[in-house]
Design a protein around this motif. Structure first.
Motif, mmCIF file in Angstrom:
data_model
loop_
_atom_site.group_PDB
_atom_site.id
_atom_site.type_symbol
_atom_site.label_atom_id
_atom_site.label_comp_id
_atom_site.label_asym_id
_atom_site.label_seq_id
_atom_site.Cartn_x
_atom_site.Cartn_y
_atom_site.Cartn_z
ATOM 1 N N LEU A 1 0.919 -0.710 -0.320
ATOM 2 C CA LEU A 1 -0.291 -0.203 0.230
ATOM 3 C C LEU A 1 0.003 1.408 0.035
ATOM 4 N N THR A 2 2.322 1.330 0.416
ATOM 5 C CA THR A 2 2.586 2.415 0.198
ATOM 6 C C THR A 2 3.542 2.485 -0.491
ATOM 7 N N ARG A 3 4.041 1.812 -1.294
ATOM 8 C CA ARG A 3 4.307 2.318 -2.342
ATOM 9 C C ARG A 3 3.118 2.596 -3.771
ATOM 10 N N VAL B 1 3.460 6.113 -5.609
ATOM 11 C CA VAL B 1 3.461 6.851 -7.161
ATOM 12 C C VAL B 1 2.740 6.723 -7.043
ATOM 13 N N VAL B 2 1.095 7.211 -6.306
ATOM 14 C CA VAL B 2 -0.169 8.013 -7.112
ATOM 15 C C VAL B 2 0.635 9.701 -6.781
ATOM 16 N N LEU B 3 1.368 9.465 -5.338
ATOM 17 C CA LEU B 3 1.935 11.401 -5.572
ATOM 18 C C LEU B 3 2.491 11.272 -6.382
ATOM 19 N N VAL C 1 3.933 15.287 -10.758
ATOM 20 C CA VAL C 1 4.558 15.357 -12.010
ATOM 21 C C VAL C 1 3.166 16.463 -13.037
ATOM 22 N N GLY C 2 2.257 15.464 -12.749
ATOM 23 C CA GLY C 2 0.802 16.301 -13.549
ATOM 24 C C GLY C 2 1.137 18.217 -13.165
#
Length: 280
Positions: free
Chosen positions: A2-4, A8-10, A15-16
Motif C-alpha cells: 500500500l505504501t508503494r 506512485v500516486v503522489l 509531475v502533473g
C-alpha cells in the motif's frame, strides 16, 4: 504494498502539477480604469485611521482644483461681456427686490365661477282637441246666425240637421209653379233635354203647375238633387214636410276657449260634448 502505491500516486500528481505550471500562459495585466478628467485618482493606502485621513485630504484637494478650473473660464467671459455694475448704494434695496415687491403687491386674479347651465324645461304635450255641439235651433237660418256669433271660438264648424224623432220629415225638391199647364210642359221638355229624370207636374192644390223633382227622407239627399238641378240651369227650392227637425252647430273649440263661453256667445240653449272624429 500500500505504501508503494501511495508513493506512485503522489509522484504522478507532482509531475502533473509541474507540467501545468510550466505550460500555462501568463495572464494579461489588468488595465486600470482611466480616471475622469480633472478628478483625482483614489488609491488604497495601507494602514488604519491615518490612511483614511490621507485619502480624505487627497479627495478634497482634487475637488478644489476642479472647481478652480471651471471657475476660471467663466470669470474671464463674465469680465469681457458683462458691463461693470456699480455697487448698490448703502441702504438701497437689492435690484431684484422691485419685482418681488410688485409680485407681492399684485392682487390675485379673481376666481370666476362658471354658472351652471340650466336644463331646458320639458315641453308640455299639447292638449287634445275638444269638440262640442250647440243647439238646438228651430231652422237653418237660426243655426247660421249662431255660427256667426260664435266666430273664431268654434273653428272649424258645420251645421247639422237632426230629423224629428217620429221620422216623418220629408224633403221635396220643386221648381216654382208655372203660369199655365203649357208653360209647365215646356219646362219639362227642357228638363228632359238636360238629362234629368224623376219629375212630374203637380196638377192640383196650392202648388198646381209646379214641377216636383224628387222626395227624400234626409236633407243630404235633397241637397245633392238640388245641386244637380242647378247645374242643368234651373233654380229649384227645398220644401220640408211633416214634423220639423232640429238644427245643431258642431265644431272644434279654439285653443283657450271653454264650452260654456262658446255656448253663451252663440245663444244656444244646450251644449254637448262631441267626438272630433265625427267632424272629419
Amino acid at each position: 504494498m500500500l505504501t508503494r502505491a501511495l508513493i506512485v500516486v503522489l509522484a504522478i500528481l507532482n509531475v502533473g502539477v509541474a507540467s501545468w505550471w510550466l505550460l500555462r500562459s501568463e495572464p494579461a495585466p489588468a488595465t486600470p480604469p482611466q480616471p475622469a478628467t480633472g478628478v483625482a485618482e483614489l488609491r488604497w493606502l495601507p494602514g488604519g485611521t491615518d490612511a483614511a485621513a490621507v485619502a480624505q485630504t487627497s479627495a478634497a484637494t482634487a475637488t478644489e482644483a476642479l472647481q478652480e478650473r471651471e471657475a476660471a473660464p467663466s470669470a474671464a467671459v463674465a469680465a469681457t461681456e458683462a458691463p461693470a455694475t456699480p455697487p448698490p448704494a448703502e441702504g438701497a434695496p437689492p435690484a431684484n427686490a422691485a419685482p418681488a415687491v410688485a409680485a407681492a403687491a399684485k392682487p390675485a386674479a379673481p376666481v370666476v365661477e362658471t354658472p351652471a347651465i340650466a336644463k331646458p324645461a320639458a315641453e308640455k304635450p299639447a292638449a287634445p282637441p275638444r269638440c262640442v255641439a250647440l243647439g238646438p235651433f228651430a231652422d237653418r237660418a237660426a243655426a247660421v246666425a249662431a255660427q256667426g256669433r260664435a266666430g273664431s271660438l268654434l273653428a272649424p264648424a258645420r251645421l247639422r240637421e237632426q230629423p224629428a224623432a217620429s221620422g216623418s220629415t220629408r224633403y221635396r225638391v220643386l221648381l216654382p209653379a208655372a203660369a199655365s199647364r203649357e208653360e209647365a210642359q215646356a219646362t219639362v221638355k227642357r228638363i228632359v233635354a238636360a238629362g234629368l229624370s224623376d219629375y212630374y207636374i203637380i196638377s192640383q192644390g196650392e202648388e198646381s203647375n209646379a214641377i216636383a223633382l224628387g222626395q227624400y227622407r234626409n236633407r243630404e239627399g235633397a241637397e245633392r238633387r238640388i245641386a244637380a238641378v242647378k247645374a242643368a240651369g234651373f233654380q229649384p227650392r227645398l220644401v220640408a214636410s211633416g214634423d220639423a227637425g232640429q238644427w245643431w252647430l258642431e265644431g272644434q273649440l279654439a285653443a283657450g276657449s271653454e264650452p260654456k263661453q262658446v255656448q253663451q256667445r252663440s245663444g244656444a240653449t244646450q251644449q254637448r260634448s262631441l267626438e272630433c272624429t265625427r267632424l272629419r
